[in-house]
Design a protein around this motif. Sequence first.
Motif, mmCIF file in Angstrom:
data_model
loop_
_atom_site.group_PDB
_atom_site.id
_atom_site.type_symbol
_atom_site.label_atom_id
_atom_site.label_comp_id
_atom_site.label_asym_id
_atom_site.label_seq_id
_atom_site.Cartn_x
_atom_site.Cartn_y
_atom_site.Cartn_z
ATOM 1 N N TYR A 1 -4.237 -49.413 21.465
ATOM 2 C CA TYR A 1 -3.505 -48.157 21.308
ATOM 3 C C TYR A 1 -2.104 -48.296 21.904
ATOM 4 O O TYR A 1 -1.941 -48.908 22.968
ATOM 5 N N CYS A 2 -1.130 -47.714 21.239
ATOM 6 C CA CYS A 2 0.171 -47.614 21.877
ATOM 7 C C CYS A 2 0.366 -46.177 22.353
ATOM 8 O O CYS A 2 -0.292 -45.247 21.870
ATOM 9 N N ALA A 3 1.249 -46.023 23.333
ATOM 10 C CA ALA A 3 1.483 -44.724 23.930
ATOM 11 C C ALA A 3 2.934 -44.636 24.383
ATOM 12 O O ALA A 3 3.568 -45.650 24.668
ATOM 13 N N TYR B 1 -3.270 -44.314 31.195
ATOM 14 C CA TYR B 1 -3.182 -43.826 29.813
ATOM 15 C C TYR B 1 -2.925 -42.327 29.769
ATOM 16 O O TYR B 1 -2.193 -41.847 28.909
ATOM 17 N N TYR C 1 0.730 -40.708 29.643
ATOM 18 C CA TYR C 1 1.582 -40.812 28.466
ATOM 19 C C TYR C 1 1.474 -39.533 27.625
ATOM 20 O O TYR C 1 0.388 -39.002 27.415
ATOM 21 N N TYR D 1 2.456 -39.126 24.342
ATOM 22 C CA TYR D 1 2.060 -39.348 22.956
ATOM 23 C C TYR D 1 1.236 -40.638 22.854
ATOM 24 O O TYR D 1 1.515 -41.616 23.550
ATOM 25 N N ARG D 2 0.241 -40.618 21.973
ATOM 26 C CA ARG D 2 -0.667 -41.764 21.833
ATOM 27 C C ARG D 2 -1.001 -41.967 20.375
ATOM 28 O O ARG D 2 -1.131 -40.999 19.614
ATOM 29 N N ARG E 1 -11.058 -47.548 28.636
ATOM 30 C CA ARG E 1 -9.746 -47.951 28.162
ATOM 31 C C ARG E 1 -8.960 -48.574 29.311
ATOM 32 O O ARG E 1 -9.016 -48.089 30.450
#
Length: 125
Positions: free
Chosen positions: A95-97, A109, A112, A114-115, A45
């Motif tokens: 993916y957003c985070a 990544y 963060y 929340y994902r 990722r």
Amino acid sequence: QVQLVESGGGLVQAGGSLRLSCVASIRTFSYYTMGWFRQAPGKEREFVAAIMWSGGDTDYADSVKGRFTISRDIAKNTVYLQMNSLKPEDTAVYYCAAARLTTSRYTDYTSYTYRGQGTQVTVSS
């Protein structure tokens, strides 16, 4: 319970555009740094873009600079990723985070809180 829900992915030809959206069920959305990441098959990722909670400063991976734009609508608790001039190598799950306040490790990544579950982007040649 905080949820991040991505949408907007799909199949597009090289040179085309897509806009990803991520809606966050966060009461204090304006206090969160938001990031976009992607993972291609067989690869790790990687960071794509981030928008900081304070001032809305942005940063991008070199591979997407000048082609992708991250933005947010605080009133809608939504962060966007406008992707133009797409290339086959942009094919990945995106993916957003979300990370509360500023994280100096916003390209990481794991920093963060929340994902989201991700949305598939496929660019054909």
